[in-house]
Design a protein around this motif. Sequence first.
Motif, PDB file in Angstrom:
ATOM      1  N   HIS A  52      -7.127   3.968  -6.255  1.00 38.14           N
ATOM      2  CA  HIS A  52      -8.567   4.128  -6.007  1.00 38.14           C
ATOM      3  C   HIS A  52      -8.714   4.893  -4.703  1.00 38.14           C
ATOM      4  CE1 HIS A  52     -12.827   3.024  -5.422  1.00 38.14           C
ATOM      5  NE2 HIS A  52     -12.820   2.777  -6.739  1.00 38.14           N
ATOM      6  N   VAL A  53      -9.881   5.429  -4.487  1.00 34.93           N
ATOM      7  CA  VAL A  53     -10.097   6.141  -3.219  1.00 34.93           C
ATOM      8  C   VAL A  53     -10.100   5.160  -2.044  1.00 34.93           C
ATOM      9  CG1 VAL A  53     -11.333   8.081  -4.262  1.00 34.93           C
ATOM     10  CG2 VAL A  53     -12.609   6.032  -3.591  1.00 34.93           C
ATOM     11  N   ASP A  54     -10.428   3.908  -2.354  1.00 39.73           N
ATOM     12  CA  ASP A  54     -10.436   2.862  -1.334  1.00 39.73           C
ATOM     13  C   ASP A  54      -9.341   1.846  -1.648  1.00 39.73           C
ATOM     14  OD1 ASP A  54     -11.879   1.344   0.910  1.00 39.73           O
ATOM     15  OD2 ASP A  54     -11.876  -0.134  -0.731  1.00 39.73           O
ATOM     16  N   TYR A  55      -8.525   1.503  -0.633  1.00 47.59           N
ATOM     17  CA  TYR A  55      -7.387   0.601  -0.888  1.00 47.59           C
ATOM     18  C   TYR A  55      -7.841  -0.777  -1.344  1.00 47.59           C
ATOM     19  CZ  TYR A  55      -3.382  -2.430  -0.322  1.00 47.59           C
ATOM     20  OH  TYR A  55      -2.392  -3.360  -0.562  1.00 47.59           O
ATOM     21  N   LYS A  79      -6.605  -2.665  -4.660  1.00 46.00           N
ATOM     22  CA  LYS A  79      -5.980  -3.983  -4.708  1.00 46.00           C
ATOM     23  C   LYS A  79      -6.700  -4.894  -5.690  1.00 46.00           C
ATOM     24  CE  LYS A  79      -4.198  -7.798  -1.944  1.00 46.00           C
ATOM     25  NZ  LYS A  79      -4.066  -8.435  -0.621  1.00 46.00           N
ATOM     26  N   VAL A  80      -8.037  -4.783  -5.722  1.00 42.86           N
ATOM     27  CA  VAL A  80      -8.806  -5.577  -6.688  1.00 42.86           C
ATOM     28  C   VAL A  80      -8.359  -5.236  -8.114  1.00 42.86           C
ATOM     29  CG1 VAL A  80     -11.091  -5.945  -7.693  1.00 42.86           C
ATOM     30  CG2 VAL A  80     -10.813  -5.920  -5.206  1.00 42.86           C
ATOM     31  N   LYS A  81      -8.182  -3.938  -8.366  1.00 45.59           N
ATOM     32  CA  LYS A  81      -7.722  -3.503  -9.685  1.00 45.59           C
ATOM     33  C   LYS A  81      -6.318  -4.034  -9.973  1.00 45.59           C
ATOM     34  CE  LYS A  81      -8.354   0.740 -10.980  1.00 45.59           C
ATOM     35  NZ  LYS A  81      -8.327   2.213 -10.968  1.00 45.59           N
ATOM     36  N   ALA A  82      -5.459  -4.005  -8.932  1.00 50.33           N
ATOM     37  CA  ALA A  82      -4.083  -4.490  -9.092  1.00 50.33           C
ATOM     38  C   ALA A  82      -4.054  -5.979  -9.410  1.00 50.33           C
ATOM     39  CB  ALA A  82      -3.284  -4.203  -7.823  1.00 50.33           C
ATOM     40  N   GLU A  83      -4.921  -6.740  -8.747  1.00 50.75           N
ATOM     41  CA  GLU A  83      -4.978  -8.190  -8.981  1.00 50.75           C
ATOM     42  C   GLU A  83      -5.415  -8.490 -10.411  1.00 50.75           C
ATOM     43  OE1 GLU A  83      -7.623  -9.220  -5.846  1.00 50.75           O
ATOM     44  OE2 GLU A  83      -6.021  -9.653  -4.402  1.00 50.75           O
ATOM     45  N   LYS A  84      -6.388  -7.736 -10.901  1.00 49.20           N
ATOM     46  CA  LYS A  84      -6.854  -7.932 -12.276  1.00 49.20           C
ATOM     47  C   LYS A  84      -5.759  -7.555 -13.275  1.00 49.20           C
ATOM     48  CE  LYS A  84     -11.801  -7.231 -11.402  1.00 49.20           C
ATOM     49  NZ  LYS A  84     -12.996  -6.375 -11.675  1.00 49.20           N
ATOM     50  N   ALA A  85      -5.073  -6.437 -12.977  1.00 44.22           N
ATOM     51  CA  ALA A  85      -4.003  -5.997 -13.868  1.00 44.22           C
ATOM     52  C   ALA A  85      -2.866  -7.021 -13.910  1.00 44.22           C
ATOM     53  CB  ALA A  85      -3.473  -4.640 -13.416  1.00 44.22           C
ATOM     54  N   LEU A  86      -2.578  -7.625 -12.767  1.00 48.04           N
ATOM     55  CA  LEU A  86      -1.508  -8.609 -12.694  1.00 48.04           C
ATOM     56  C   LEU A  86      -1.842  -9.845 -13.526  1.00 48.04           C
ATOM     57  CD1 LEU A  86       1.139  -9.655 -11.650  1.00 48.04           C
ATOM     58  CD2 LEU A  86       0.027 -10.248  -9.482  1.00 48.04           C
ATOM     59  N   ARG A 129       0.834  -1.198   0.000  1.00 44.58           N
ATOM     60  CA  ARG A 129       0.000   0.000   0.000  1.00 44.58           C
ATOM     61  C   ARG A 129       0.869   1.248   0.000  1.00 44.58           C
ATOM     62  NH1 ARG A 129      -5.386   1.190   3.601  1.00 44.58           N
ATOM     63  NH2 ARG A 129      -5.695   3.370   2.953  1.00 44.58           N
ATOM     64  N   SER A 130       0.432   2.244  -0.789  1.00 52.55           N
ATOM     65  CA  SER A 130       1.144   3.513  -0.869  1.00 52.55           C
ATOM     66  C   SER A 130       0.133   4.613  -1.151  1.00 52.55           C
ATOM     67  CB  SER A 130       2.210   3.456  -1.975  1.00 52.55           C
ATOM     68  OG  SER A 130       2.789   4.704  -2.171  1.00 52.55           O
ATOM     69  N   ASP A 131      -0.227   5.386  -0.098  1.00 51.66           N
ATOM     70  CA  ASP A 131      -1.228   6.443  -0.253  1.00 51.66           C
ATOM     71  C   ASP A 131      -0.583   7.738  -0.721  1.00 51.66           C
ATOM     72  OD1 ASP A 131      -2.954   4.577   0.667  1.00 51.66           O
ATOM     73  OD2 ASP A 131      -3.150   5.417   2.682  1.00 51.66           O
ATOM     74  N   THR A 132      -1.372   8.583  -1.366  1.00 54.36           N
ATOM     75  CA  THR A 132      -0.884   9.905  -1.757  1.00 54.36           C
ATOM     76  C   THR A 132      -0.747  10.771  -0.507  1.00 54.36           C
ATOM     77  OG1 THR A 132      -3.161  10.640  -2.150  1.00 54.36           O
ATOM     78  CG2 THR A 132      -1.939   9.777  -4.040  1.00 54.36           C
ATOM     79  N   THR A 133      -0.002  11.855  -0.603  1.00 52.07           N
ATOM     80  CA  THR A 133       0.276  12.703   0.562  1.00 52.07           C
ATOM     81  C   THR A 133      -0.997  13.333   1.126  1.00 52.07           C
ATOM     82  OG1 THR A 133       0.792  14.521  -0.969  1.00 52.07           O
ATOM     83  CG2 THR A 133       2.639  13.206  -0.150  1.00 52.07           C
ATOM     84  N   THR A 136      -6.154   9.388  -2.112  1.00 50.13           N
ATOM     85  CA  THR A 136      -6.041   8.274  -3.058  1.00 50.13           C
ATOM     86  C   THR A 136      -5.162   7.180  -2.473  1.00 50.13           C
ATOM     87  OG1 THR A 136      -6.237   9.808  -4.934  1.00 50.13           O
ATOM     88  CG2 THR A 136      -5.397   7.589  -5.393  1.00 50.13           C
ATOM     89  N   ALA A 137      -5.671   5.964  -2.512  1.00 49.78           N
ATOM     90  CA  ALA A 137      -4.892   4.806  -2.053  1.00 49.78           C
ATOM     91  C   ALA A 137      -4.321   4.085  -3.268  1.00 49.78           C
ATOM     92  CB  ALA A 137      -5.783   3.864  -1.248  1.00 49.78           C
ATOM     93  N   ARG A 138      -3.066   3.715  -3.153  1.00 44.71           N
ATOM     94  CA  ARG A 138      -2.405   3.026  -4.262  1.00 44.71           C
ATOM     95  C   ARG A 138      -1.944   1.642  -3.826  1.00 44.71           C
ATOM     96  NH1 ARG A 138       1.384   8.115  -5.850  1.00 44.71           N
ATOM     97  NH2 ARG A 138       2.121   7.602  -3.750  1.00 44.71           N
ATOM     98  N   CYS A 139      -2.042   0.713  -4.736  1.00 45.19           N
ATOM     99  CA  CYS A 139      -1.595  -0.655  -4.468  1.00 45.19           C
ATOM    100  C   CYS A 139      -0.536  -1.034  -5.503  1.00 45.19           C
ATOM    101  CB  CYS A 139      -2.767  -1.637  -4.536  1.00 45.19           C
ATOM    102  SG  CYS A 139      -2.280  -3.357  -4.211  1.00 45.19           S
ATOM    103  N   ARG A 140       0.682  -1.199  -5.025  1.00 49.16           N
ATOM    104  CA  ARG A 140       1.770  -1.648  -5.888  1.00 49.16           C
ATOM    105  C   ARG A 140       1.800  -3.183  -5.886  1.00 49.16           C
ATOM    106  NH1 ARG A 140       5.372   2.586  -6.820  1.00 49.16           N
ATOM    107  NH2 ARG A 140       5.109   4.384  -5.434  1.00 49.16           N
ATOM    108  N   TYR A 141       2.050  -3.744  -7.058  1.00 46.80           N
ATOM    109  CA  TYR A 141       2.153  -5.204  -7.133  1.00 46.80           C
ATOM    110  C   TYR A 141       3.465  -5.597  -7.808  1.00 46.80           C
ATOM    111  CZ  TYR A 141       0.330  -4.399 -11.895  1.00 46.80           C
ATOM    112  OH  TYR A 141       0.129  -3.954 -13.181  1.00 46.80           O
ATOM    113  N   ASN A 142       3.965  -6.742  -7.393  1.00 48.57           N
ATOM    114  CA  ASN A 142       5.228  -7.235  -7.931  1.00 48.57           C
ATOM    115  C   ASN A 142       5.164  -8.757  -8.038  1.00 48.57           C
ATOM    116  OD1 ASN A 142       7.999  -7.219  -8.725  1.00 48.57           O
ATOM    117  ND2 ASN A 142       8.555  -7.852  -6.656  1.00 48.57           N
ATOM    118  N   CYS A 143       5.544  -9.269  -9.187  1.00 52.56           N
ATOM    119  CA  CYS A 143       5.578 -10.715  -9.415  1.00 52.56           C
ATOM    120  C   CYS A 143       6.959 -11.094  -9.925  1.00 52.56           C
ATOM    121  CB  CYS A 143       4.508 -11.121 -10.441  1.00 52.56           C
ATOM    122  SG  CYS A 143       4.673 -12.822 -11.045  1.00 52.56           S
ATOM    123  N   GLU A 144       7.600 -12.026  -9.255  1.00 53.52           N
ATOM    124  CA  GLU A 144       8.894 -12.546  -9.691  1.00 53.52           C
ATOM    125  C   GLU A 144       8.725 -14.037  -9.970  1.00 53.52           C
ATOM    126  OE1 GLU A 144      11.497 -10.675 -10.199  1.00 53.52           O
ATOM    127  OE2 GLU A 144      10.634  -8.833  -9.344  1.00 53.52           O
TER     128      GLU A 144
END
Length: 357
Positions: free
Chosen positions: A321-324, A328-335, A282-286, A290-298
Motif C-alpha cells: 500500500h502507499v501507506d505502511y 499492515k492492516v491488509k497483511a493482518e487480514k490476509a494472515l 516493513r519493506s519499501d520499494t526503491t 509503495t510500502a510493503r508488509c511481509r508477514y510470517n507465521c510459524e
Amino acid sequence: MRKVNYLSKALLCLCVMLIGGFAFAAKKADKKASKNPMPEWINSPYSVYPSASYITYVGSAPDRNASEVYALQGLAAIFGQSIKSESNASSRMVQAKENGIVANANVQAFSQDVKRVVDVDSLIGVETKHYWQDESNGTWYAIAVLDKAKAIDIYSTMIKKNAGAIPTILKNAAADKNSFEAFAAYDFAEDVAIENEGHLKKISVINPDAVNDLKSYCPSSKDFHAKKMEIAKNIPICVQTYNDDNGRYKEAFSQVISAAGFKGTYDGRSRYLLVAKFEFERSDTTDKKTARCRYNCESYILDTQNSHELAPCSIKGRESHVDYNEAKVKAEKALVTKIKTDFADSFSAFLKNLVVE
C-alpha cells in the motif's frame, strides 16, 4: 467420317481400360479385406465372451494405446468409476498397502498411462484380450474383458484381508483413548472400511448373489467415523499465540480446531498446545512510493506428554500500500484468511497421514 470412327474406338478402349482398372482395384481391396476381416468381438463381443461369465467393453481410437485406455475406461465406468479420482490416497494408506497390512490390487499388466486415468481397483480381474486395426481408415480397436469368477475371488480375498487388519489398527487406540493416535487409528479404520465398501459395491455389479456372504466382513465406515469424532471431542487443544495483540490469530486457529471436531480450551495444562508466533517486517520499494508488509507465521502442536512438536506449519506472504499502516492492516487480514485455509489443510494432512503402529 473415318476420324470419328477412330475417335470412338479410342474412347471405347479407354473406358474398357478404366472399368477394368476399377474392377481390379475393387477385387484387390476385397482380397485385402478378406485377409483382415473385422473380428466378431468388435460388433458382437458377448458372442465371443458370454455375459454369464464376462463383462466386456470395446474401445476405438486412432492409435493402439488409446484404444486400450478407452476400452478400460468404458469397462470401469460400469462400476461408476471410469475416470480416476483426483484425490490421492493418504501416504499412510499407500505405505500400509506396500507393507501388506492392507490389501493391494495387483494390476502390474497395465501401463502407468492406464493407471493414471483408470481406477486401479476397477481393473481387478480385467485383461485387454485383443487388438485389431481397420487398415481402411487406420482405426484401432481393443476389447477389455473382466472374468467375473476371477474378479470375485480376488475382491473377496482383499475384503477378508482388510477386515482382519482393522482390529490390529485399533488395538493401540484402546491404550490412549484421548489422543491424536487414537483419533488416527479410527480414521485409518474408516479408510479401510471405505475400501471394503468399494470392493463390495463392485462385487454387487459383477454378481449380486455373492454380496451376502461378504457383508459380515464389511463393518460400516460411518461407525468408525462417529467413533473418531467422539474421540476428537475429548481431545482439548490449547492455543497459545505470541505477538497477537488483539487475539485475532488465536481466534482463527481456534476456529480451525473446532471445525475439525476438536475441543478448544484456555487450559495451559492440556496435553496438546498449539503454539504460534507471528512476525511483520516493513519493506519499501526503491522509489519509496509503495510500502510493503511481509508477514510470517510459524506454528506447531506441542505434545507435552513426550515433548514432540507435531503438525508444523509455516505461513508467509506480503501486502502492499502507499501507506505502511494500511499495508499492515491488509497483511493482518490476509494472515487470518490463510490460517483458516493453509493451516486447516496442514492440520488435516497431519491427521490423515499420522502413522498408526
